[in-house]
Design an enzyme around this catalytic site. Structure first.
Site, PDB file in Angstrom:
ATOM      1  CB  VAL A 121       3.073  -3.144   4.463  1.00  0.00           C
ATOM      2  CG1 VAL A 121       2.210  -4.369   4.631  1.00  0.00           C
ATOM      3  CG2 VAL A 121       4.018  -3.317   3.290  1.00  0.00           C
TER       4      VAL A 121
ATOM      5  CB  ILE B 271       2.636  -3.486   9.914  1.00  0.00           C
ATOM      6  CG1 ILE B 271       2.111  -3.907   8.545  1.00  0.00           C
ATOM      7  CG2 ILE B 271       1.543  -3.570  10.956  1.00  0.00           C
ATOM      8  CD1 ILE B 271       1.651  -5.355   8.488  1.00  0.00           C
TER       9      ILE B 271
ATOM     10  CE  LYS C 212       5.080  -3.283  -0.678  1.00  0.00           C
ATOM     11  NZ  LYS C 212       6.062  -4.248  -0.267  1.00  0.00           N
TER      12      LYS C 212
ATOM     13  N   GLY D 144       8.420   0.653   2.764  1.00  0.00           N
ATOM     14  CA  GLY D 144       9.443   0.196   1.834  1.00  0.00           C
ATOM     15  C   GLY D 144       9.624   1.194   0.727  1.00  0.00           C
ATOM     16  N   GLY D 145      10.561   0.894  -0.161  1.00  0.00           N
ATOM     17  CA  GLY D 145      10.840   1.788  -1.267  1.00  0.00           C
ATOM     18  C   GLY D 145       9.635   1.984  -2.161  1.00  0.00           C
TER      19      GLY D 145
ATOM     20  CG  ASP E 220      13.662  -6.804  -2.418  1.00  0.00           C
ATOM     21  OD1 ASP E 220      14.854  -6.972  -2.101  1.00  0.00           O
ATOM     22  OD2 ASP E 220      12.930  -5.968  -1.870  1.00  0.00           O
TER      23      ASP E 220
END
Ligand SMILES: *[C@@H]1O[C@H](CO)[C@@H](O)[C@H](O)[C@H]1NC(C)=O
Ligand SMILES: *[C@@H]1O[C@H](CO)[C@@H](O)[C@H](O)[C@H]1NC(C)=O
Length: 994
Positions: free
Chosen positions: A683, A675, A697, A678-679, A810
């Site tokens: 996920v 879904i 994750k 990211g860096g 973040d």
């Protein structure tokens, strides 16, 4: 009276209208007076004098904003820009028999437009633009006389009644852009309006393709449909619009080439097709010699820049960055008019920098970075006093940099890094009063750093690394109070490090490594209040480590490979800085737990005791062997990398009672459950057999994925073991976090090569989704406010409620998840630390915040404190208030929401300030929203120390609760809010790259 048969509602008004016209014969003023007083009663305005003339002892024709015909009937009503709010009573307004012009633009009128508008059948001019109406715009087929229709940025949604336009053969101006309509194909009704001169349909959710019928609109002067979802090719019929002066189509999805025929638009002055997927070359534009501004950035154009551009006499703005253009930049470009800026960065351009773009002395930005340009920097730019941004980095420029460049009085950034430029930094730099950033690394600069650098008092970043600069570091540099980052590594500097550097109170990063600096290190460095990293390695520094250094809490601390001697200050917790003292053979320790360094003899810390040496030597040997064996093991492990997840052995660390097994999770880590990416990892959504959803994750372990280590990092002994322990500790700490506004971390599942973190799952998505994507829903101010307070409390807990502060690093609206009651939860907290623990020190850059949310100091420092989260949270507050994303094209060249807000605030025009508030927020709440904006501005102060803590942010937000403010005692924080209306962020362009 002839009535259109298609309009039954109108005929029902007939008796009334007749009555009105009978009266008009007797006393023309009376009924119109009453109608206008009705209108006045329906409106509010903060302009106290606006309605002074509107009273029943006056003739309507003398009312402010009203014009009458010779028979005393109202023909025009112009109440634009009068701070009006309220709902327009069209039932009254459209009883004005002779009304031809109605202008209510630039107010704060709200509510729906009633169908009564269709009774204003004589209207030629209708302006409702720039208001905050809601609902769909009604059918106005009856308004067949219309010539001018302005409805832009008025809050209308749903489907626009395009069919109404069919009867408006006279229409010359149609302005319906900036409205959140439902997605609709480009309306064909529009291309039948043959008299159109001005068409503005930007940013109103148009899809489909441009109909070829567009070629019918030969009267058009202005055609704008930017910021939509239009795809396909640009039809060649556009070449028939030979009167066009402006053509704006940026930010769509156009493909294909610039069509044949575009060359006919010889009157075109402004052309912007940036941010599409256009390809092919630019040769169709060769003939558009009247162009003033040409913007084609972020496309896929290739080929050469047509040489004819060099002859365009009016050209002042040229922006072609991020394409694949080759060949030279025409050398005479910009030499004719008052050229303003060029940005051709990130192409494959060759040849020389055109010399005459600043000939008229007006140029602001010269941006040619990341190309293959050669030759010298033309000396002409030494005299370009207007220049603010000079960026030629990452080319193959050579020769001596013209000295005057350093002294440009208005320059904010000089970026020449990654070239082969020689010469030295000259004393001219004393004139560079506004210069904030110098990027000059990896060149051939030589000579000394001039004393006069101290006069460039705006300097924030100085990067002269990897050059041939020699001499001493000037003592005068202590006068640079704004200096935050000083990178002088890999040069030929010698002499001592001046004690005065300790006066640069903003310094957060110092890198002086790989020079020939000698003598003692100045104790003053230990007192720098915001220092985050200090690298003095590979010099010839001697003497003892100043006791003051034990005050420092740094993310990077490296004194290795010098000639330091004597005892290490006991309180210097150097173990935290792996290897940071190595290569200083005369250092000793008095700490019995430290076995890797020689022990100081009790009597004399400096004496070289043979036995100690021997012990050290044997320990060293043992460690070396240990290291070798671990290294071999590591190598072996890396060879096994290609195994699937299930084949690895997994270790589950749970911190809650779990209702699932690790197999259940592992089975679900597959593409179809993905879904997010990211860096730091992917996920997945995992649905358990009991129907419960989890978010998992998957963090990659970069150490074993073959990513290059930084070139200077020596292999570290036992790194793997230490790091995974750190990781576990980190996860343990995070999973003990319990707060209603923080997403729960259930457990971690680790293997040798990757790690899974198992979280609560929230199906409603994030605040970002709600505010900015097509999943968005209308969030009223009260809901936004509740989200702000909840998220603030979550962050407050992370910062102040845990055993030790957890810095998120973040914070952004997409990391604020919303549950089914729209209660916010902070997600992905502490991830930076986890990833870091997992992959080692070299990879701090992996999680580096998100563009638009990053606090200015983050660019300069490795380690940061909670205040970076406060900054990012300020950005989230700005999103909530304005409804805008942190980076929007409208903010202009490389600016973000913080700078945008600050520039508005600085205008000190109340109306403009309040106009920042999202138009979706009801009028009555605008003042309330501005209170939160004030807090947001404090949070985004440039200097971290000036930002409030999350604790006081929560207090301030609670004090700004909608409609509960009356009677609240002004707290200390509110007080500081008043003082700090304009943060310094507004004064400094903070982009580091581009
Ligand atoms: C208020 O309205 C009057 C009449 O139109 C105008 O002259 C004046 O400039 C307005 N004042 C403000 C503050 O806008
Ligand atoms: C696009 O339109 C929306 C209203 O639908 C407005 O708030 C926004 O400012 C517009 N964007 C630009 C770039 O003008």
């Amino acid at each position: 009276m002839l009535l259109p048969s298609t309009f039954p509602r109108f005929s029902s008004l007939l008796p009334l209208l007749c009555f009105v016209s009978i009266l008009a014969g007797v006393n023309s003023d009376e009924p119109e007076l009453q109608l206008l007083l009705n209108l006045k009663a329906a409106l509010q305005t903060s302009n106290t004098t606006m309605f002074d003339s509107w009273n029943n002892s006056n003739s309507v024709c003398r009312f402010n904003g009203i014009t009458c015909n010779s028979r005393g009937s109202v023909t025009e009503m112009d109440l634009s820009n009068h701070m009006l709010s309220g709902v327009l009573p069209f039932d009254s307004i459209c009883q004005l028999q002779s009304l031809e012009k109605l202008s209510f633009g630039f107010n704060s009128l709200y509510g729906n437009i009633s169908n009564d508008l269709s009774n204003c059948v004589k209207l030629k001019y209708l302006d409702l633009g720039n208001n905050i109406f809601s609902g769909t715009f009604p059918d106005i087929s009856t308004l067949t006389q219309l010539k001018y229709l302005y409805l832009n940025q008025s809050g209308f949604s749903g489907t626009f009644p395009w069919k109404s336009l069919q009867n408006m053969a006279n229409l010359e101006v149609l302005s319906v852009g900036d409205n959140p309509f439902d997605l609709t194909p480009f309306p064909t009704e529009v291309v039948k309006l043959k008299n159109l001169k001005w068409l503005y349909m930007s940013n109103c959710t148009l899809g489909g393709k441009i109909p070829t019928g567009i070629g019918n609109l030969t009267e058009l002067i202005n055609l704008e449909f930017s910021d939509n979802f239009i795809s396909g090719e640009i039809p060649s019929e556009i070449g028939k619009l030979q009167n066009l002066w402006q053509l704006e189509m940026y930010n769509n999805s156009f493909t294909g080439k610039l069509p044949y025929g575009l060359r006919n638009l010889t009157k075109l002055e402004f052309f912007d097709a940036s941010m599409n997927n256009l390809a092919g070359n630019l040769s169709e534009l060769r003939f558009l010699s009247n162009l003033v501004s040409l913007q084609l950035f972020e496309n896929e154009f290739s080929g050469e820049i047509p040489p004819e551009f060099g002859e365009f006499r009016k050209l002042v703005n040229l922006s072609l960055y991020r394409n694949s253009l080759t060949g030279p930049i025409p050398q005479k470009i910009g030499s004719w008019a008052e050229f303003d800026y060029i940005d051709v960065s990130e192409n494959f351009l060759t040849g020389l920098i055109p010399p005459d773009m600043c000939k008229q002395g007006k140029m602001h930005a010269l941006l040619v970075l990341q190309n293959k340009l050669t030759g010298e920097i033309p000396a002409t730019y030494s005299n370009c006093l207007s220049l603010r941004r000079f960026r030629v980095s990452n080319n193959s420029l050579s020769g001596v940099i013209p000295p005057g460049i350093w002294g440009l009085p208005n320059a904010e950034i000089i970026d020449i890094e990654l070239n082969r430029l020689g010469g030295s930094i000259t004393s001219d730099i004393k004139n560079a009063k506004t210069l904030a950033q110098i990027f000059a690394s990896q060149n051939l600069l030589s000579g000394e750093i001039p004393e006069e650098i101290s006069k460039a008092t705006s300097l924030v970043t100085v990067d002269l690394s990897e050059n041939q600069i020699s001499g001493k570091i000037p003592t005068s540099m202590g006068e640079l109070k704004q200096l935050s980052s000083l990178s002088l590594q890999s040069n030929k500097l010698f002499g001592s490090i001046p004690d005065s550097l300790g006066s640069c109170v903003s310094l957060s990063d110092i890198n002086l490594s790989q020079n020939s600096l000698s003598e003692k290190m100045p104790p003053s460095l230990g007192f720098l209040p915001v220092l985050n990293s200090l690298n003095l390695s590979r010099n010839e520094l001697s003497g003892e480590i100043p006791a003051s250094f034990s005050r420092l809490r740094l993310s990077l601390f490296d004194l290795s490979n010098n000639k330091l001697a004597g005892p290490i200050p006991l309180s210097l917790s150097f173990q935290a800085y792996n290897g940071s003292l190595e290569g200083n053979s005369d250092l000793c320790t008095m700490d019995v737990d430290i076995t890797s360094l020689k022990r100081c003899s009790v009597r004399s810390g400096n004496s070289r005791h043979f036995r100690t040496l021997l012990v050290c030597f044997s320990i060293g040997l043992v460690l070396l062997l240990l290291y070798l064996s671990l290294y071999m093991q590591q190598k072996k492990k890396e060879n096994y990398r290609e195994r699937s997840l299930k084949e690895e052995s997994w270790d589950i660390k749970s911190f809650h009672v779990l209702s699932f097994t690790e197999d259940e999770i592992l089975d679900s880590i597959k593409e179809e459950n993905l879904i997010g990416k990211g860096g730091s990892g992917n996920v997945y959504r995992v649905t358990l057999s009991n129907g419960k959803d989890l978010a998992v994750k998957h963090i990659w372990n970069t150490d074993s994925s073959g990513r290059k280590r930084s070139r200077s990092s020596a292999p570290m002994i036992g790194k793997r073991g230490v790091k995974s322990k750190e990781f576990d500790a980190e996860v343990q700490a995070l999973s003990s976090i319990r707060h209603v506004n923080v997403v729960k971390l259930y457990c971690s599942i680790t293997s040798k090569d990757s790690n899974l973190l198992v979280y609560e799952y929230f199906p409603n998505g994030s605040l970002w989704d709600m505010l900015h994507t097509n999943k968005k829903m209308e969030l009223d101010w009260e809901t936004r406010y509740e989200i702000a307070v909840g998220a603030a409390k979550g962050l407050e807990y992370l910062h102040h409620g845990c055993e030790r502060p957890v810095i998120h690093r973040d914070v952004k609206s997409s990391n604020i998840l919303l549950d089914e009651f729209l209660k916010p939860r902070i997600a992905d907290f502490g991830l930076a630390k986890i990833v870091q623990a997992n992959v080692g020190k070299d990879s701090t850059h992996l999680v580096a915040g998100t563009h638009g949310y990053i606090a200015p100091e983050y660019g300069y420092t490795y380690k940061v404190n909670e205040k970076i989260d406060v900054y990012s949270f300020g950005v989230v507050l700005m999103e909530l208030v304005t409804g805008k994303r942190p980076i929007e094209p409208e903010f202009g060249e490389k600016e973000d929401i913080v700078n945008w807000v600050c520039s508005k605030v600085q205008q000190e025009n109340r109306e403009k300030i309040v106009a920042m508030v999202d138009s979706r927020i009801a009028d009555v709440y605008r003042e309330e929203a501005m209170k939160v904006m004030r807090i947001a501005i404090m949070c985004t102060a440039r200097v971290p120390a000036v930002r409030p803590t999350m604790r006081s942010v929560v207090h301030m937000l609670e004090a700004a609760e909608p409609f509960k403010l009356v009677g609240i005692v002004v707290t200390k924080d509110d007080d500081s809010a008043k003082k700090m209306q304009v943060p310094e962020a507004a004064k400094l362009p903070l982009d580091l790259k581009n």
